[in-house]
Design a protein around this motif. Sequence first.
Motif, PDB file in Angstrom:
ATOM      1  N   ARG A  36       0.814  -1.134  -0.200  1.00 31.31           N
ATOM      2  CA  ARG A  36      -0.009   0.009  -0.125  1.00 31.31           C
ATOM      3  C   ARG A  36       0.923   1.249   0.008  1.00 31.31           C
ATOM      4  O   ARG A  36       0.606   2.399  -0.642  1.00 31.31           O
ATOM      5  N   SER A  37       2.108   1.247   0.715  1.00 31.13           N
ATOM      6  CA  SER A  37       3.020   2.342   0.706  1.00 31.13           C
ATOM      7  C   SER A  37       3.450   2.716  -0.665  1.00 31.13           C
ATOM      8  O   SER A  37       3.966   3.818  -0.866  1.00 31.13           O
ATOM      9  N   LEU A  38       3.579   1.768  -1.390  1.00 31.48           N
ATOM     10  CA  LEU A  38       3.773   2.031  -2.782  1.00 31.48           C
ATOM     11  C   LEU A  38       2.942   2.525  -3.679  1.00 31.48           C
ATOM     12  O   LEU A  38       3.336   2.801  -4.966  1.00 31.48           O
ATOM     13  N   GLY A  39       1.798   2.592  -3.098  1.00 31.56           N
ATOM     14  CA  GLY A  39       0.603   3.123  -4.040  1.00 31.56           C
ATOM     15  C   GLY A  39      -0.127   2.135  -4.765  1.00 31.56           C
ATOM     16  O   GLY A  39      -1.035   2.343  -5.294  1.00 31.56           O
ATOM     17  N   LEU A  40       0.056   0.841  -4.456  1.00 29.20           N
ATOM     18  CA  LEU A  40      -0.979  -0.286  -4.914  1.00 29.20           C
ATOM     19  C   LEU A  40      -2.322  -0.159  -4.286  1.00 29.20           C
ATOM     20  O   LEU A  40      -2.372   0.073  -3.072  1.00 29.20           O
TER      21      LEU A  40
ATOM     22  N   GLU B  18       2.106   7.273  -3.965  1.00 31.76           N
ATOM     23  CA  GLU B  18       2.998   6.920  -4.899  1.00 31.76           C
ATOM     24  C   GLU B  18       4.092   7.955  -5.114  1.00 31.76           C
ATOM     25  O   GLU B  18       5.294   7.545  -5.382  1.00 31.76           O
TER      26      GLU B  18
ATOM     27  N   ALA C   8       5.727  -2.194  -8.504  1.00 31.90           N
ATOM     28  CA  ALA C   8       4.870  -0.914  -8.459  1.00 31.90           C
ATOM     29  C   ALA C   8       4.829  -0.016  -9.646  1.00 31.90           C
ATOM     30  O   ALA C   8       3.875   0.547 -10.174  1.00 31.90           O
TER      31      ALA C   8
ATOM     32  N   ALA D 192      11.303   1.618  -2.776  1.00 36.12           N
ATOM     33  CA  ALA D 192      10.834   2.753  -2.616  1.00 36.12           C
ATOM     34  C   ALA D 192      10.984   3.798  -3.565  1.00 36.12           C
ATOM     35  O   ALA D 192      10.304   4.520  -4.285  1.00 36.12           O
TER      36      ALA D 192
ATOM     37  N   MET E 241       9.704   4.271  -7.333  1.00 34.03           N
ATOM     38  CA  MET E 241       8.639   5.147  -7.819  1.00 34.03           C
ATOM     39  C   MET E 241       8.888   6.423  -7.852  1.00 34.03           C
ATOM     40  O   MET E 241       7.846   7.482  -7.965  1.00 34.03           O
TER      41      MET E 241
END
Lengths: 214, 242
Positions: free
Chosen positions: A120-124, B79, B103, B152, B155
């Motif tokens: 989730r922290s990666l934007g998924l 993001e 990601a 991380a 992104m």
Amino acid sequence: MDVVRNALPYLMDGLKVTLYIFIIALILGFIIGLIVALLRLAPIKPLNWIAKSYINAIRGTPFIVQLFFIYFGLNTIPWISMDKTTAGIVTVAINAGAYFAEIIRAGIQSIDSGQAEAARSLGLTSTQTMRYIVLPQAFRRMLPTFTNQSIISLKDTSLLSIIGIADLTQRGQIQQAATYESFKIWLIVGIIYFIIIYALTLLANFLERRFELR
Amino acid sequence: MSIIQVRHLKKSFGNLEVLKDISTVIQETEVVCVIGPSGSGKSTFLRCLNRLEDITDGEVIVNGHIISSSTVNINKVREEVGMVFQQFNLFPHKTVLENITLAPMKVRLTTKDAAKKRAYELLDKVGLREKADSYPAQLSGGQKQRVAIARALAMDPKIMLFDEPTSALDPEMVGDVLDVMKQLAKEGMTMVVVTHEMGFAREVGDRVMFMDGGYVVEENVPEELFSHPQHVRTQSFLSKVL
Ligand SMILES: Nc1ncnc2c1ncn2[C@@H]1O[C@H](COP(=O)(O)OP(=O)(O)OP(=O)(O)O)[C@@H](O)[C@H]1O
Ligand SMILES: [Mg+2]
């Protein structure tokens, strides 16, 4: 030996019926299980409740009663008409689905929450997180219990002979009645079931080993 | 230019109020180190900045988005905000390369080739190119954490959040991870770092926040905070850790 040689092709046709029902019911049961597991874990109370009721209903009643309810009971409803095979598949699927749901739920919950947080922290999105991160790991972890339940479901299909489905067990009965060779017929039927289940176990072990390190 | 604004942030777990009233502003390229005793709310504060924890009350603005508002598209905000965890949280069923490319490919819809190319650049940056095809289980703790940082960074975040990134590491591996973080800071990344590494806070931090009991008790440039702590609680904490 003649008895066995004569009976074998006939029993093999029964095995085909057994495997046909088993495979379709397994796939359906897995889909039901996945959906019910997700409902069970959804942050929406009524959905949890529905999922839980279904699981409890199935776990709290015998397979035969479920079969009779679906084949004889539901078929009294005017707009429902299921043939034997359909009713058999539906029963095995609905029965397995409840157990799969619990297996999948436990599998999902066994995955460390840090995995979902990282995703989730990666934007998924939550759906992507389920699909790419949580479920693949949960399925790997579930494989042994999943195999167990599949074997139980395979054995359950033999109970479908009661409503007259011409599966391996039903054909065993017919052969037995025709030849009076109970010992040989039921021994060979047992061996056929055993070989199939043993093959399933080997397949599961193979899959497990393939995914081991990861 | 401020990139994070926190106004009267409060956070409760049930009846337990963990963050009581936090306000701060973080500037672009600033490196803020958060220190304080166990249970003081450091992780909770950090996790409120990308809303891994729901915000109970107050306003949090990150990179122009009011993330304390329930209508914000939090995935879009995340993001741009990378996070590194104490326990690494690498995806064990994916290779190092897949961990890094996932990601960008799924969220940004980057092509596989472009994502891979970027992943190799980042692996070079953290010194782990040769581990691209390994699985996380085959890496040491320090290597895992450097992969997590690369993941991380893939992104291209504007902000990086670190929650005790070196606390789970054997002492001899701490240096490698801190070096990567120092390099990031030098390149101008905005960073919020919860840490017990006072040396790192002193050397790399632009500012140190001391938290205790759900409040920011004191914040200052490292030199001042470490040499002349104003509050009794800061003094007593520092006397234990320095
Ligand atoms: N999900 C949660 N549910 C309930 N209480 C929580 C939860 N997360 C944290 N807490 C509580 O909130 C308080 C602050 O926790 P937090 O993890 O933010 O502290 P911390 O400063 O990061 O401590 P540490 O240095 O040990 O990591 C603690 O009392 C903790 O028990
Ligand atoms: Mg913490």
